[in-house]
Design a protein around this motif. Sequence first.
Motif, PDB file in Angstrom:
ATOM      1  N   GLU A 118       0.843  -1.198   0.000  1.00  0.00           N
ATOM      2  CA  GLU A 118       0.000   0.000   0.000  1.00  0.00           C
ATOM      3  C   GLU A 118       0.881   1.252   0.000  1.00  0.00           C
ATOM      4  N   LEU A 119       1.950   1.216   0.801  1.00  0.00           N
ATOM      5  CA  LEU A 119       2.853   2.367   0.899  1.00  0.00           C
ATOM      6  C   LEU A 119       3.785   2.478  -0.306  1.00  0.00           C
ATOM      7  N   ASN A 120       4.182   1.324  -0.842  1.00  0.00           N
ATOM      8  CA  ASN A 120       5.136   1.300  -1.960  1.00  0.00           C
ATOM      9  C   ASN A 120       4.814   0.119  -2.867  1.00  0.00           C
ATOM     10  N   PRO A 121       3.945   0.331  -3.863  1.00  0.00           N
ATOM     11  CA  PRO A 121       3.537  -0.769  -4.747  1.00  0.00           C
ATOM     12  C   PRO A 121       4.688  -1.402  -5.537  1.00  0.00           C
ATOM     13  N   GLN A 122       5.820  -0.732  -5.602  1.00  0.00           N
ATOM     14  CA  GLN A 122       6.975  -1.250  -6.352  1.00  0.00           C
ATOM     15  C   GLN A 122       7.910  -2.103  -5.500  1.00  0.00           C
ATOM     16  N   PHE A 123       7.581  -2.351  -4.254  1.00  0.00           N
ATOM     17  CA  PHE A 123       8.431  -3.110  -3.338  1.00  0.00           C
ATOM     18  C   PHE A 123       8.306  -4.597  -3.698  1.00  0.00           C
ATOM     19  N   GLU A 124       9.166  -5.055  -4.605  1.00  0.00           N
ATOM     20  CA  GLU A 124       9.060  -6.407  -5.158  1.00  0.00           C
ATOM     21  C   GLU A 124       9.213  -7.505  -4.117  1.00  0.00           C
ATOM     22  N   ASP A 125      10.139  -7.341  -3.182  1.00  0.00           N
ATOM     23  CA  ASP A 125      10.333  -8.372  -2.162  1.00  0.00           C
ATOM     24  C   ASP A 125       9.083  -8.551  -1.309  1.00  0.00           C
ATOM     25  N   ALA A 126       8.361  -7.470  -1.062  1.00  0.00           N
ATOM     26  CA  ALA A 126       7.119  -7.576  -0.289  1.00  0.00           C
ATOM     27  C   ALA A 126       6.062  -8.329  -1.081  1.00  0.00           C
ATOM     28  N   ALA A 127       5.988  -8.061  -2.379  1.00  0.00           N
ATOM     29  CA  ALA A 127       5.021  -8.782  -3.220  1.00  0.00           C
ATOM     30  C   ALA A 127       5.337 -10.274  -3.237  1.00  0.00           C
ATOM     31  N   LEU A 128       6.606 -10.617  -3.369  1.00  0.00           N
ATOM     32  CA  LEU A 128       7.010 -12.026  -3.362  1.00  0.00           C
ATOM     33  C   LEU A 128       6.742 -12.671  -2.007  1.00  0.00           C
ATOM     34  N   SER A 129       7.046 -11.954  -0.948  1.00  0.00           N
ATOM     35  CA  SER A 129       6.822 -12.486   0.397  1.00  0.00           C
ATOM     36  C   SER A 129       5.339 -12.694   0.669  1.00  0.00           C
ATOM     37  N   LEU A 130       4.511 -11.783   0.191  1.00  0.00           N
ATOM     38  CA  LEU A 130       3.066 -11.927   0.357  1.00  0.00           C
ATOM     39  C   LEU A 130       2.584 -13.184  -0.362  1.00  0.00           C
ATOM     40  N   LYS A 131       3.025 -13.370  -1.596  1.00  0.00           N
ATOM     41  CA  LYS A 131       2.622 -14.559  -2.356  1.00  0.00           C
ATOM     42  C   LYS A 131       3.057 -15.831  -1.636  1.00  0.00           C
ATOM     43  N   GLN A 132       4.268 -15.840  -1.113  1.00  0.00           N
ATOM     44  CA  GLN A 132       4.764 -17.026  -0.415  1.00  0.00           C
ATOM     45  C   GLN A 132       3.989 -17.278   0.869  1.00  0.00           C
ATOM     46  N   ALA A 133       3.672 -16.219   1.590  1.00  0.00           N
ATOM     47  CA  ALA A 133       2.901 -16.381   2.831  1.00  0.00           C
ATOM     48  C   ALA A 133       1.519 -16.948   2.533  1.00  0.00           C
ATOM     49  N   ILE A 134       0.901 -16.502   1.455  1.00  0.00           N
ATOM     50  CA  ILE A 134      -0.415 -17.027   1.064  1.00  0.00           C
ATOM     51  C   ILE A 134      -0.303 -18.517   0.749  1.00  0.00           C
ATOM     52  N   LEU A 135       0.709 -18.881  -0.045  1.00  0.00           N
ATOM     53  CA  LEU A 135       0.911 -20.293  -0.397  1.00  0.00           C
ATOM     54  C   LEU A 135       1.180 -21.142   0.846  1.00  0.00           C
ATOM     55  N   ASP A 136       2.024 -20.654   1.723  1.00  0.00           N
ATOM     56  CA  ASP A 136       2.368 -21.428   2.919  1.00  0.00           C
ATOM     57  C   ASP A 136       1.182 -21.547   3.870  1.00  0.00           C
ATOM     58  N   LYS A 137       0.365 -20.516   3.947  1.00  0.00           N
ATOM     59  CA  LYS A 137      -0.834 -20.592   4.779  1.00  0.00           C
ATOM     60  C   LYS A 137      -1.777 -21.655   4.226  1.00  0.00           C
ATOM     61  N   GLU A 138      -1.956 -21.647   2.900  1.00  0.00           N
ATOM     62  CA  GLU A 138      -2.816 -22.653   2.270  1.00  0.00           C
ATOM     63  C   GLU A 138      -2.285 -24.063   2.518  1.00  0.00           C
ATOM     64  N   GLU A 139      -0.974 -24.232   2.407  1.00  0.00           N
ATOM     65  CA  GLU A 139      -0.361 -25.541   2.641  1.00  0.00           C
ATOM     66  C   GLU A 139      -0.552 -25.975   4.094  1.00  0.00           C
ATOM     67  N   LYS A 140      -0.389 -25.037   5.002  1.00  0.00           N
ATOM     68  CA  LYS A 140      -0.590 -25.329   6.432  1.00  0.00           C
ATOM     69  C   LYS A 140      -2.028 -25.785   6.685  1.00  0.00           C
ATOM     70  N   GLN A 141      -2.983 -25.107   6.043  1.00  0.00           N
ATOM     71  CA  GLN A 141      -4.395 -25.466   6.205  1.00  0.00           C
ATOM     72  C   GLN A 141      -4.691 -26.836   5.608  1.00  0.00           C
ATOM     73  N   LYS A 142      -4.080 -27.146   4.467  1.00  0.00           N
ATOM     74  CA  LYS A 142      -4.283 -28.462   3.834  1.00  0.00           C
ATOM     75  C   LYS A 142      -3.783 -29.583   4.760  1.00  0.00           C
ATOM     76  N   ARG A 143      -2.735 -29.318   5.477  1.00  0.00           N
ATOM     77  CA  ARG A 143      -2.175 -30.324   6.390  1.00  0.00           C
ATOM     78  C   ARG A 143      -2.925 -30.394   7.713  1.00  0.00           C
ATOM     79  N   GLY A 144      -3.833 -29.469   7.904  1.00  0.00           N
ATOM     80  CA  GLY A 144      -4.653 -29.484   9.119  1.00  0.00           C
ATOM     81  C   GLY A 144      -3.975 -28.901  10.339  1.00  0.00           C
ATOM     82  N   TYR A 145      -2.976 -28.025  10.134  1.00  0.00           N
ATOM     83  CA  TYR A 145      -2.292 -27.406  11.281  1.00  0.00           C
ATOM     84  C   TYR A 145      -3.052 -26.212  11.767  1.00  0.00           C
TER      85      TYR A 145
END
Length: 145
Positions: A118-145
């Motif tokens: 929101e503060l800096n839409p060009q912050f690429e590492d934040a965009a990548l980290s957000l995508k990874q956090a979403i994927l890891d959260k989904e994986e955690k949920q699939k495993r039932g954690y």
Amino acid sequence: MEREAPGGAAELLAAAQAQLAARRLSAAEELYSRFIARCAGPAAGPAPAGAGRDLATALNNRGQIKYFRVEFAAAMEDYTAAIECQPGFEVPYYNRGLVLYRLGCFDEAMKDFRKVLELNPQFEDAALSLKQAILDKEEKQKRGY
């Protein structure tokens, strides 16, 4: 414009940043702590222009040193203080998000990464980290954690 006396806040910050760049973490942390105490202490007086950003940078950088030592709670305290000092400074949100991610607190991490973007839409590492956090959260949920 007045010059700071030797050992003034500007010199402390510059010295701390030089120590951090040289990877002398203990010396950098001590200098950042002195700078923070000088800026935030009751004797600090009125802050010069840019002082809030300098204080937020010092808090963020001291937090990085603590992060390098895997002192996550202490690092998050400094990142949060930096955010409180300078809410428009995206870097401490990103750094706090990384700690939260490493701790498996995906929702909180995603909130911080979204704030960065929101503060800096060009912050690429934040965009990548957000995508990874979403994927890891989904994986955690699939495993039932």
